[in-house]
Design a protein around this motif. Sequence first.
Motif, mmCIF file in Angstrom:
data_model
loop_
_atom_site.group_PDB
_atom_site.id
_atom_site.type_symbol
_atom_site.label_atom_id
_atom_site.label_comp_id
_atom_site.label_asym_id
_atom_site.label_seq_id
_atom_site.Cartn_x
_atom_site.Cartn_y
_atom_site.Cartn_z
ATOM 1 N N GLU A 11 36.229 41.262 34.836
ATOM 2 C CA GLU A 11 35.113 41.105 34.428
ATOM 3 C C GLU A 11 34.948 42.177 33.319
ATOM 4 O O GLU A 11 33.683 43.208 33.238
ATOM 5 N N ASN A 12 35.366 42.121 32.181
ATOM 6 C CA ASN A 12 35.392 43.297 31.066
ATOM 7 C C ASN A 12 34.917 42.270 29.929
ATOM 8 O O ASN A 12 35.704 41.380 29.284
ATOM 9 N N TYR A 13 33.869 42.693 29.287
ATOM 10 C CA TYR A 13 33.252 41.832 28.210
ATOM 11 C C TYR A 13 34.183 41.759 27.107
ATOM 12 O O TYR A 13 34.267 41.075 26.325
ATOM 13 N N GLU A 14 34.777 42.941 26.869
ATOM 14 C CA GLU A 14 35.658 43.246 25.805
ATOM 15 C C GLU A 14 36.848 42.154 25.625
ATOM 16 O O GLU A 14 37.200 41.888 24.497
ATOM 17 N N VAL A 15 37.290 41.526 26.477
ATOM 18 C CA VAL A 15 38.227 40.647 26.779
ATOM 19 C C VAL A 15 37.693 39.534 25.894
ATOM 20 O O VAL A 15 38.597 38.856 24.949
ATOM 21 N N CYS A 16 36.424 38.899 26.344
ATOM 22 C CA CYS A 16 36.126 37.925 25.454
ATOM 23 C C CYS A 16 35.789 38.238 23.843
ATOM 24 O O CYS A 16 35.749 37.329 23.077
ATOM 25 N N ALA A 27 31.709 30.679 25.113
ATOM 26 C CA ALA A 27 32.565 29.647 26.156
ATOM 27 C C ALA A 27 32.996 30.935 27.130
ATOM 28 O O ALA A 27 32.957 30.481 28.282
ATOM 29 N N CYS A 28 33.743 31.810 26.687
ATOM 30 C CA CYS A 28 34.069 32.947 27.613
ATOM 31 C C CYS A 28 33.142 33.510 28.537
ATOM 32 O O CYS A 28 33.384 33.686 29.795
ATOM 33 N N TYR A 29 32.077 33.849 27.989
ATOM 34 C CA TYR A 29 31.188 34.490 28.908
ATOM 35 C C TYR A 29 30.487 33.448 29.654
ATOM 36 O O TYR A 29 30.261 33.965 30.850
ATOM 37 N N SER A 30 30.234 32.195 29.482
ATOM 38 C CA SER A 30 29.919 31.151 30.233
ATOM 39 C C SER A 30 30.755 31.115 31.441
ATOM 40 O O SER A 30 30.139 30.854 32.588
ATOM 41 N N THR A 36 31.655 34.297 38.349
ATOM 42 C CA THR A 36 31.396 35.425 39.328
ATOM 43 C C THR A 36 30.026 35.443 39.786
ATOM 44 O O THR A 36 29.659 36.358 40.499
ATOM 45 N N ASN A 37 29.193 34.296 39.217
ATOM 46 C CA ASN A 37 27.826 34.574 39.543
ATOM 47 C C ASN A 37 27.137 35.793 39.049
ATOM 48 O O ASN A 37 26.201 36.297 39.684
ATOM 49 N N ASN A 38 27.403 36.307 37.774
ATOM 50 C CA ASN A 38 27.056 37.460 37.131
ATOM 51 C C ASN A 38 26.225 37.276 36.194
ATOM 52 O O ASN A 38 26.754 36.890 34.938
ATOM 53 N N LEU A 39 24.849 37.077 36.181
ATOM 54 C CA LEU A 39 24.020 36.801 34.988
ATOM 55 C C LEU A 39 23.942 37.742 33.713
ATOM 56 O O LEU A 39 23.738 37.266 32.729
#
Length: 218
Positions: A11-16, A27-30, A36-39
């Motif tokens: 759940e790390n933004y930096e990976v995407c 696409a990765c964010y979505s 994870t159901n994390n908006l």
Amino acid sequence: MCYGEIAIKTENYEVCNRLSSIYDKEACYSLVASATNNLEWCDKIMGSSSTSFSYTKANCYSNALPVGLDPSKCENLDREYRDNCYAEIGIKTGNESLCNKISNFSTGSKEDCYFSAAIKTNNSELCNKTIFDYQGRKIFTSDYQGRDNCYLSIFGKTKNINVCLLLSSIRTRNNCLSQVAIITKNSSICNLISLEVGENTDRLAEKRSSCLNNSAIA
């Protein structure tokens, strides 16, 4: 392991963000939002993807929202995305109140939403909202192409004779009544079969007789 799988696990933004193209990033964010159901992941999408792709904020929110959750995130989107967001979630949940929030200019989305709500709730009254556009004009050339399809979908679930009687197409209504007569073994229903355009009374008697025989041996 691909970036999407790593992002879901961590759940790390930096990976995407390591992905080079904007489309791949969104696409990765979505993907992570849905898993994870994390908006918050949807908020990273800037809407820069091509409209032919599904990675918009509206779709992201609808995919990430657990069924039954109040879709308040839709409210802050631009009208087009907001309508799509309400439609996506309304279709997924069958929530008529979300269909009502879709603007009249988003005709297809609104009618699809009502259709889904009618099927999920077995509410035949909603079928009347699936054939007209925002100016009151018919979307289909005849009722049975829209409203009757909705009725038949509800009948497929409920086998309710009252739904058969709502059908506009006489032929479709007769077939529906025959099915109910056979399923319930109630031959009296066969008497409700009516004459179609171009048929004579002999043909009507033949169809009723066939219904009577089939309901008796079912």
